[in-house]
Design an enzyme around this catalytic site. Sequence first.
Site, PDB file in Angstrom:
ATOM      1  N   TYR A   2       0.887  -1.222  -0.004  1.00 44.97           N
ATOM      2  CA  TYR A   2       0.118   0.054   0.151  1.00 44.97           C
ATOM      3  C   TYR A   2       1.261   1.197   0.249  1.00 44.97           C
ATOM      4  O   TYR A   2       1.973   1.328   0.348  1.00 44.97           O
ATOM      5  CB  TYR A   2      -1.092  -0.215   1.393  1.00 44.97           C
ATOM      6  CG  TYR A   2      -1.737   1.153   1.198  1.00 44.97           C
ATOM      7  CD1 TYR A   2      -3.187   1.231   0.337  1.00 44.97           C
ATOM      8  CD2 TYR A   2      -1.549   2.379   2.229  1.00 44.97           C
ATOM      9  CE1 TYR A   2      -3.587   2.421  -0.234  1.00 44.97           C
ATOM     10  CE2 TYR A   2      -2.361   3.270   2.148  1.00 44.97           C
ATOM     11  CZ  TYR A   2      -3.258   3.540   1.086  1.00 44.97           C
ATOM     12  OH  TYR A   2      -4.440   5.001   1.149  1.00 44.97           O
ATOM     13  N   ASP A  40       9.332   2.562   0.916  1.00 49.61           N
ATOM     14  CA  ASP A  40       8.321   3.509   1.293  1.00 49.61           C
ATOM     15  C   ASP A  40       8.207   3.470   2.883  1.00 49.61           C
ATOM     16  O   ASP A  40       7.721   2.567   3.199  1.00 49.61           O
ATOM     17  CB  ASP A  40       6.552   3.205   1.094  1.00 49.61           C
ATOM     18  CG  ASP A  40       5.668   4.204   0.939  1.00 49.61           C
ATOM     19  OD1 ASP A  40       5.611   4.762   2.211  1.00 49.61           O
ATOM     20  OD2 ASP A  40       4.706   3.811   1.011  1.00 49.61           O
ATOM     21  N   LYS A  53       3.165  10.785   8.930  1.00 48.78           N
ATOM     22  CA  LYS A  53       3.073   9.528   9.548  1.00 48.78           C
ATOM     23  C   LYS A  53       3.674  10.721  10.627  1.00 48.78           C
ATOM     24  O   LYS A  53       3.743  11.420  11.135  1.00 48.78           O
ATOM     25  CB  LYS A  53       3.058   8.814   9.749  1.00 48.78           C
ATOM     26  CG  LYS A  53       1.962   7.954   8.912  1.00 48.78           C
ATOM     27  CD  LYS A  53       0.750   6.482   8.908  1.00 48.78           C
ATOM     28  CE  LYS A  53       0.501   5.881   7.975  1.00 48.78           C
ATOM     29  NZ  LYS A  53      -0.382   6.327   7.702  1.00 48.78           N
TER      30      LYS A  53
END
Length: 452
Positions: free
Chosen positions: A162, A264, A291
């Site tokens: 993802y 990522d 984040k």
Amino acid sequence: MSTMPAIDRDATARRLIDGFLARTTVSRNRHEMAKAVMPGGDTRTVAFHPPYPLTIAEGHGYEMVDVDGNVYIDLLNNYTSLIHGHAHAAINEAVTDQISRGTNFAAAIESQTRLATLLVDRIPSVDKVRFTNSGTEATMNAVRAARAFTGRDLIVKMEGGYHGTYDDFEISVHPALDDAGPVDEPTATFDTRGIPSNTAESVAVVPMNNIPAVEALFGRRGSEIAAVILEPVMGSAGMIPAETAYLQALRDLTTRAGALLIFDEVMSFRLETGGYQQFAGVNPDITTMAKIIGGGFPVGAFGGGDAVMSQFDPTSGKPLWQSGTFNGNAVTTVAGAVAMEHYGADEVARINELGAQLRGGLAEALEERMIPATVTGYGSFAGVHFGVDGVRNYRDAAGSDQDFKRLVHLALLQEGVFAAPRLMFCTSTPMTEATIIDVVGRFGRALDAVRL
Ligand SMILES: Cc1ncc(COP(=O)(O)O)c(C=O)c1O
């Protein structure tokens, strides 16, 4: 391996949902109001779960309180982003000071350089960074940088990987196992409607932790590949770490083929001071982050070596365009800098230890009850997969007992534990060993409630 408990699942679901409805009447009312103005009352697909998500009133440290007054231990931390839990005093103080002086300016501000320096100092593979407003934008720009740098189009991603809500990446994130094609050469499937059908031509999908499969793809199409992108710990797929030998193989293959390697680290950056790449000892060409680096505010960043990143230098001949009204805004960069300054090597190690304690405790609670399951994760991450023995890739996780997971999620809410519906957990700095002992006890009671 033992078998899953033989329970009447429909009756159990009804009982747990009845309990949820009884405890959350105000949340239910707020959800009805939200439905009048947002489709399904929702604006974040991943945060929705039936019968409706809780409406949260406030959070402090590792605790959250919903509008009915129920208190939860937050093991989700806004999908791993709140490394310091809720309403952290030093972040609040810095942000309050900043907003009294303005929130954003179409000009440079000192906190951008402060946060960028903190990141560059932590990650040896990163010489320069650029900020975005989300992890999606970070990966989108990383891919653009790789395509521009190599002059090639093809991006290789992991099945189950993802990277945000962007066309190129909404491919084979949660493919139905029936449509997923051969294990070694997965079919690229669309996760959502609305993606141009030719998108799949520029994206190839490989299984995680399968070296022969990715070698074969490079053998077939190596000269077309712009980059391989992967989460060093696959989050959405269920906290599945990439094996170091696999990361090293990707490093070698991409280098030989003249392609770039993108890690990522939007989620996994928290796992070591320099991200998971530090643990693996493998340096990518581009790293994406988000984040935790925003201290609780919207954020993203991508960075890499000078050669790749100088493509964005506006003083160079033909710079790559990367703009955004709120890129590197004052509130995010101030909050992010304070968050990172409070997350040094000692704190990383401490909450990683808490993560190990959590994984061990969850596994023990499952074993004691003879419920077959695999607990995955690394550092401050944990994931639970029922009915499977070992999880190394998306298909292992997708083949686990998803219905049982949903029941346990509802039972955990009843026990005051807030985790992702996919049973993903993370620790945060306000937590201590006592918090984890408490959580493990509640997890055991939630399992008992499902098995009643
Ligand atoms: C690994 C990874 N990449 C990218 C993203 C997208 O980030 P954002 O939600 O900030 O757009 C996420 C979000 O969960 C993620 O986990």
